[in-house]
Structure formats: structure tokens, C-alpha cells
Write an enzyme that holds these catalytic residues in place. Structure first.
Site, PDB file in Angstrom:
ATOM      1  CD  GLU A  46      44.925  33.333  45.439  1.00 24.19           C
ATOM      2  OE1 GLU A  46      44.144  33.642  46.364  1.00 24.19           O
ATOM      3  OE2 GLU A  46      45.689  32.347  45.465  1.00 24.19           O
ATOM      4  NE  ARG A 102      33.354  38.938  51.110  1.00 25.67           N
ATOM      5  CZ  ARG A 102      34.093  38.320  50.173  1.00 25.67           C
ATOM      6  NH1 ARG A 102      33.527  37.643  49.211  1.00 25.67           N
ATOM      7  NH2 ARG A 102      35.387  38.373  50.219  1.00 25.67           N
ATOM      8  CE  LYS A 116      38.725  34.117  43.948  1.00 21.18           C
ATOM      9  NZ  LYS A 116      39.926  34.803  43.471  1.00 21.18           N
TER      10      LYS A 116
HETATM   11  P1  ATP Z   1      36.568  34.555  47.315  1.00 20.20           P
HETATM   12  O1  ATP Z   1      36.224  34.887  48.733  1.00 20.20           O
HETATM   13  O2  ATP Z   1      35.395  34.267  46.449  1.00 20.20           O
HETATM   14  O3  ATP Z   1      37.658  33.553  47.162  1.00 20.20           O
HETATM   15  P2  ATP Z   1      38.442  36.628  47.104  1.00 20.20           P
HETATM   16  O4  ATP Z   1      38.151  37.835  47.856  1.00 20.20           O
HETATM   17  O5  ATP Z   1      39.427  35.710  47.711  1.00 20.20           O
HETATM   18  O6  ATP Z   1      37.100  35.917  46.718  1.00 20.20           O
HETATM   19  P3  ATP Z   1      40.116  37.831  45.193  1.00 20.20           P
HETATM   20  O7  ATP Z   1      40.546  37.347  43.866  1.00 20.20           O
HETATM   21  O8  ATP Z   1      41.127  37.953  46.256  1.00 20.20           O
HETATM   22  O9  ATP Z   1      38.929  36.917  45.644  1.00 20.20           O
HETATM   23  O10 ATP Z   1      39.340  39.205  45.049  1.00 20.20           O
HETATM   24  C1  ATP Z   1      39.822  40.306  44.356  1.00 20.20           C
HETATM   25  C2  ATP Z   1      39.176  41.540  44.890  1.00 20.20           C
HETATM   26  O11 ATP Z   1      37.775  41.460  44.764  1.00 20.20           O
HETATM   27  C3  ATP Z   1      39.482  41.721  46.357  1.00 20.20           C
HETATM   28  O12 ATP Z   1      39.826  43.067  46.579  1.00 20.20           O
HETATM   29  C4  ATP Z   1      38.206  41.343  47.039  1.00 20.20           C
HETATM   30  O13 ATP Z   1      38.045  42.049  48.232  1.00 20.20           O
HETATM   31  C5  ATP Z   1      37.164  41.730  45.997  1.00 20.20           C
HETATM   32  N1  ATP Z   1      35.959  40.910  46.163  1.00 20.20           N
HETATM   33  C6  ATP Z   1      35.885  39.565  46.174  1.00 20.20           C
HETATM   34  N2  ATP Z   1      34.627  39.154  46.414  1.00 20.20           N
HETATM   35  C7  ATP Z   1      33.875  40.284  46.549  1.00 20.20           C
HETATM   36  C8  ATP Z   1      32.500  40.535  46.821  1.00 20.20           C
HETATM   37  N3  ATP Z   1      31.618  39.545  46.990  1.00 20.20           N
HETATM   38  N4  ATP Z   1      32.089  41.825  46.898  1.00 20.20           N
HETATM   39  C9  ATP Z   1      32.961  42.832  46.721  1.00 20.20           C
HETATM   40  N5  ATP Z   1      34.267  42.662  46.476  1.00 20.20           N
HETATM   41  C10 ATP Z   1      34.737  41.405  46.391  1.00 20.20           C
HETATM   42 MG    MG Z   2      41.231  37.183  48.334  1.00 16.29          MG
END
Ligand code: ATP
Ligand code: MG
Length: 559
Positions: free
Chosen positions: A35, A261, A271
């Protein structure tokens, strides 16, 4: 593939099995779906390496898809940074750059289809009432009085929602599944909400926006994704994922697989928290070298190879854990050891004068650029009567275990000569050491004594007349606790006040003149350093990437 089976992580095993069973015609198609509401971090790197890596390994494809369904937090700046970071990590999506916001029309049509087929309805409860009706983990939800609206009535209201007739919160579109489901996500989840906000790509074209749980599976299906890899918190959403893919008229049926994760010690990775560090001025932007963002790590001097290697070492599993940050540093150090040229720089200099070296004489010492890489060749480093060494490498009254320079003691100057300290000059006012007087032994050129005598220390040095001025930024962990903000602590209370030390007045060997931003070096005896983009027009700024000492081996032994 059978002989490599045991080498596959559980996701690759599933993909291999699906492929062998001829599911999806043997096709493998993944996606990385950020995102655009922040910069990518090392956790995203795990997901990128996994998604692109699985596609590569099975001869498939991986899309880059921006999951941009939330108009209020998303921005083009983030899209650009994400593209730059994925490319930097070494992955390529060719022309497969997609945006969920480009699917808004199709997603809307799917919603009308769900309404017409009795699988969705417009609910006019207030957001608070909807929450109250949802029930709890132990208590079933209650049906909304609007649940049995006719498809005609829901369709009419949904179209008017889209046309902007109602304010935010007046109605939502919900899936009609099961308010008594033990899985809360199946209790008639919201699919669309009214949100009168401009979208960074679609402007004011829409005032209803799909929820993530609705847009994500259907976007996967639109793109023909075969395996939709996501983090564990989506495990409970999988029944909804499957339900939507089954009930909407989509062209394919992707399969969601969840993995743990990445969490790293002494690091925050959400984020939202990273944004707070940036907007609160706790760091100097998303690319601050202390940040766990890919842009921060790039600026710090981490290499994409090291990050990919790290991702491989941590592997992919189904159980959450906390990875020691020393493992990441280990991967960085290991790669830099192979590729970083060695140079000499003195961070906290004190002058050393060779009393028996002819004034005005300069010798060009031949120095190996990288003992790990003979192809890196050699260079000339000027040596002269006045040098700088680290102030720390001298003690006037050394304790037993201090083997470096002291009055009357002989040490080696790396790649040069043995020198012996004959005197100390001090500032009469403060008593601080301002200059060391030494003699050198001309017979030890290159750093070895023909009579075989040994010294206990080898020091790095820079010729004073030839030295470049430099600034060096030293970093420590951004947080003082292993799991910042755990429990109900505020992660901001655990920021390390000493995470950045700016050192001015450093002296670097002349070969570093004009070194380009991003260049990485090993400063002999000090660690790895990277030229910061703040360098320009003769100003040289370095970031310390990582030290020479590996703490990972120690951590491993303890475990
Ligand atoms: P945050 O929780 O930091 O806001 P998010 O998961 O909402 O992160 P996205 O932009 O939706 O952020 O993430 C894009 C992809 O990266 C998703 O498929 C998510 O599952 C993966 N991702 C995000 N954080 C991690 C992590 N710590 N380890 C592995 N994969 C991750
Ligand atoms: Mg997300």
C-alpha cells in the site's frame, strides 16, 4: 524437483505440489502488493524476496501491485520510492505494474453482481450500531434489520451511494454471509464504505471505496495470481478471501498462503510507527540511516546482495519470531568484506611527527585494495614526516593490556614502517596531547623488520599534508530495548538518545577525493563506511555502515 524437495520451504512445497498436480495449468504467478502509504522496510524485503523468488524459481511471474484503496493515506511519493526500492533490491516486474485503484470499475461491477445474486446488501445502521451487532469472540453477532432488503432496493441504494447522494457513514455495502460464524471476519463484513475524499490517482472519480479485504482477493483474481502470499494476521481472513473469489464473477481462483512476518530486535517495523518517527522529527526522514527502511539501509551502506542473503537465511516459516539484528549485520559485513575496498581514515586524529624523516620527502606506499579480492589491485598511499593517527591509539600511561602506542614503545604503521614514540607534546593550558614525536626505522619499509622483531600493534594513519577532511556519522541502535513498545510501553520512550554521533575533523587518505555517494569502503580497523549523499563539492560525509566485529557468532553460540 523431487530431489530438491527437502530444500523447499513450506510455501515452495505447496507451490511445487500445486504445479505437479497441474493446478492452474502449472502456472505460477505471485504479486508483491504494497500500500503506497509509507516507505518499504526490511520486512517488506522479506515479502519481495519471497514473491519474486518463488516466481523466478518456478519459471513464473511476479506483479508489482499497489493496493491503493484508502484515499486518505496514499501518495505518489510513496509509489515512486517503492518502485525505486524494489528495483534496487534487484527485482523486475517488467510491464506488470498494477494498481488496485485501476480496478475500481470492475470491483464495483463485482459488487453489483453480489447484490443481484443475494450475496451482498446495503446496511444503513450507523458505524456504532454495526460494531454492536458484530458480537465478540465468544458471542454470535446479530443480524441487521436491513439484512433482508431486496436486491433491487440494495442495488438502488448502492448506485446512489456511488452517485454521492449520502454523507460518509450513512450506508455501507456488506457481504451476506453468516452473523453467527465463529469467524468474526465472516459476520457480514463491510465491502464498501462512503468516503468523500480525493484519491491520489483517481481524484474525485469515486466517493465509495472498497475495503482492503474485498479489493485484495478480487485484485489477485483479476490478475490471475495463483499463489497469494501474505502475512499470518490474514489467516483468519482466508475464508472471506475464498468466499469472495467464489462468489464474484472473477476469471481465476488464487490461493492465499500465510507466512510469519519478519520482526527484528531493537527495531520497529510498522509503517505507522515509522511515519511517527519521521513526522515527529525523531529521525531525519524516511531514509535516515538508522531507519529499517530500504532507503535508510541503502544510505547506510547496506547492499541489496546482503539483504537478499539475509532474507534467504531467515527463511519462511509459519511461526512468528524475533530475528536478532546481529544476523542482518552479519550478512552486511560478510558481503562488504568481499567487495569493499580498504582505505585508511582517522576519525579522531592526533598528529604524529617522525623526527628522523626528512622534511618534504614523500613516499608512495603500495597498498593492496582488498586482500579478499586480488582483482581489486593496489594503489599508492603517500607517506610523509607528519601523519595523523587515532588519538585513541596512544596512551601516555598505558594499562597492562594496552598494546598500542605509548612512550618508548614501537608499533607498526600499516603498510609503512615501524615507529617508536620518543616524546609527547601537550597543550600547556589543558594538558591535552597535541602531538606525538616518534622515530621510524627505515629498514622496516612495508611493515616488516628484517631482523624479525615483532610489534604488538599495527595502526592506521594518514599523511597530514595529503589528508582530506571528512565528517563521519556513527550510528548505534535506534532503540534501547529489544522489542520497542512491547506491552503497553510507548516505543518512542525507548528511542536511544545516543543513536547518532556526528564526528567532524576526520582525516581520510587522498584516494577518497571525489568518492561518489553510495560508494562503500572498509576503513582499516574501524569498520565499513559509505559515502553519504550530503557529500558535494569537496565535502566528504561518511555513514558508518557496520563495525568489523561480528556479534552474530556469539549470539549463535549462546542460543
Ligand atoms: P505495516 O503493518 O507496516 O503497515 P503492511 O503489511 O500494512 O505493513 P503493506 O504495504 O500492506 O504493509 O505490505 C505489503 C506486503 O508486504 C504485504 O504482503 C505484507 O504482508 C508484506 N509485509 C509487510 N510487513 C512485513 C513483514 N514485517 N514481514 C514480512 N512481510 C511483510
Ligand atoms: Mg497491509
Amino acid at each position: 524437483m523431487s530431489d530438491t524437495r527437502e530444500l523447499l520451504d513450506f510455501i515452495r512445497q505447496i507451490v511445487a505440489d500445486d504445479r505437479a498436480a497441474g493446478k492452474t495449468g502449472g502456472r505460477v504467478h505471485t504479486r508483491f502488493p504494497p500500500e503506497p502509504n509509507g516507505y518499504l522496510h526490511i520486512g517488506h524485503a522479506k515479502s519481495i524476496c519471497l514473491n519474486f523468488g518463488v516466481a523466478q524459481q518456478f519459471g513464473g511471474l511476479c506483479n508489482l501491485r499497489f493496493d491503493d484503496t484508502n484515499p486518505v493515506t496514499e501518495d505518489m511519493e510513496y509509489v515512486e520510492s517503492i518502485k525505486k526500492d524494489v528495483r534496487w533490491l534487484g527485482f523486475d516486474w517488467d510491464d506488470r505494474e498494477f494498481y488496485a485503484s485501476d480496478y475500481f470499475e470492475r470491483l464495483y461491477e463485482f459488487a453489483e453482481h453480489l447484490i443481484r445474486t443475494g450475496h451482498a446488501y446495503v446496511d444503513s445502521l450507523t458505524p456504532d450500531e454495526i460494531r454492536e451487532h458484530r458480537g465478540t469472540l465468544t458471542e454470535a453477532g446479530r443480524e441487521s434489520p436491513f439484512r433482508n432488503r431486496t436486491p433491487e432496493e440494495s442495488l438502488d441504494l448502492f448506485r446512489r451511494m456511488r452517485a454521492g447522494e449520502f454523507p460518509d457513514g450513512a450506508h455501507v455495502l456488506r457481504a451476506k454471509i453468516d452473523m453467527a460464524s465463529p469467524n468474526i471476519y465472516m459476520r457480514d463484513p463491510t465491502l464498501y464504505r462512503i468516503r468523500k475524499a480525493s484519491h491520489y490517482r483517481r481524484g474525485d472519480a469515486w466517493c465509495i471505496y472498497p475495503m482492503y479485504d474485498y479489493a485484495h482477493p478480487l485484485s489477485d483474481a483479476i490478475e490471475g495470481i495463483t499463489h497469494s502470499l501474505c502475512t499470518l494476521e490474514f489467516e483468519d481472513h482466508r475464508p472471506l478471501y475464498d468466499w469472495l473469489v467464489r462468489h464474484a464473477p472473477v476469471p481465476s481462483e488464487p490461493r492465499q498462503i500465510e507466512f510469519a512476518r519478519l520482526n527484528i530486535s531493537y527495531t520497529v517495523m510498522s509503517k505507522r510507527k515509522l511515519l511517527e518517527l519521521v513526522t515527529g522529527g525523531f529521525v531525519n526522514g524516511w531514509d535516515d540511516p538508522r531507519m529499517p527502511t530500504l532507503s535508510g539501509m541503502r544510505r547506510r551502506g547496506y547492499t541489496p546482495e546482503a539483504i537478499r542473503d539475509f532474507a534467504e537465511r531467515i527463511g519462511v516459516a509459519k511461526r512468528e519470531n524475533l530475528v536478532d539484528v546481529a544476523l542482518l549485520e552479519h550478512a552486511v559485513r560478510e558481503h562488504l568484506n568481499k567487495v569493499a575496498p580498504r582505505v585508511m581514515a582517522v576519525l579522531k586524529p592526533v598528529k604524529l611527527v617522525l623526527e628522523n624523516y626528512r622534511d618534504g620527502q614523500v613516499e608512495d606506499m603500495d597498498v593492496v585494495n582488498n586482500p579478499e579480492d586480488p582483482s581489486a589491485g593496489t594503489r599508492k598511499v603517500p607517506f610523509s614526516r607528519e601523519l595523523y593517527i587515532e588519538a585513541d591509539d596512544f596512551m601516555e600511561d598505558p594499562p597492562k593490556k594496552f598494546f598500542r602506542l605509548a612512550p618508548g614503545r614501537e608499533v607498526r604503521l600499516r603498510n609503512a614502517y615501524f615507529v617508536t614514540c620518543t616524546g609527547v607534546v601537550k597543550d600547556p593550558a589543558t594538558g591535552a596531547v597535541t602531538e606525538l614525536r616518534c622515530t621510524y626505522d627505515p629498514a622496516t619499509r612495508g611493515g616488516n623488520a628484517p631482523d624479525g622483531r615483532k610489534v604488538k600493534a599495527t595502526l592506521h594513519w594518514v599523511s597530514a599534508a595529503h589528508a582530506l577532511d571528512a565528517e563521519v556519522r556513527l550510528y548505534d541502535r535506534l532503540f534501547t530495548s529489544e522489542n520497542p513498545g512491547a506491552g503497553d510501553r510507548d516505543f518512542k520512550d525507548e528511542i536511544n538518545p545516543a543513536s547518532l554521533e556526528m564526528v567532524a575533523g576526520c582525516k581520510a587518505e587522498p584516494s577518497l577525493a571525489g568518492a561518489a555517494a553510495g560508494n562503500r569502503y572498509q576503513f582499516e580497523r574501524l569498520g565499513y563506511f559509505c559515502v553519504d549523499p550530503d557529500s558535494s563539492g569537496g565535502r566528504l560525509v561518511f555513514n558508518k555502515t557496520v563495525g568489523l566485529r561480528d556479534t552474530w557468532a556469539k549470539v549463535k553460540d549462546k542460543a
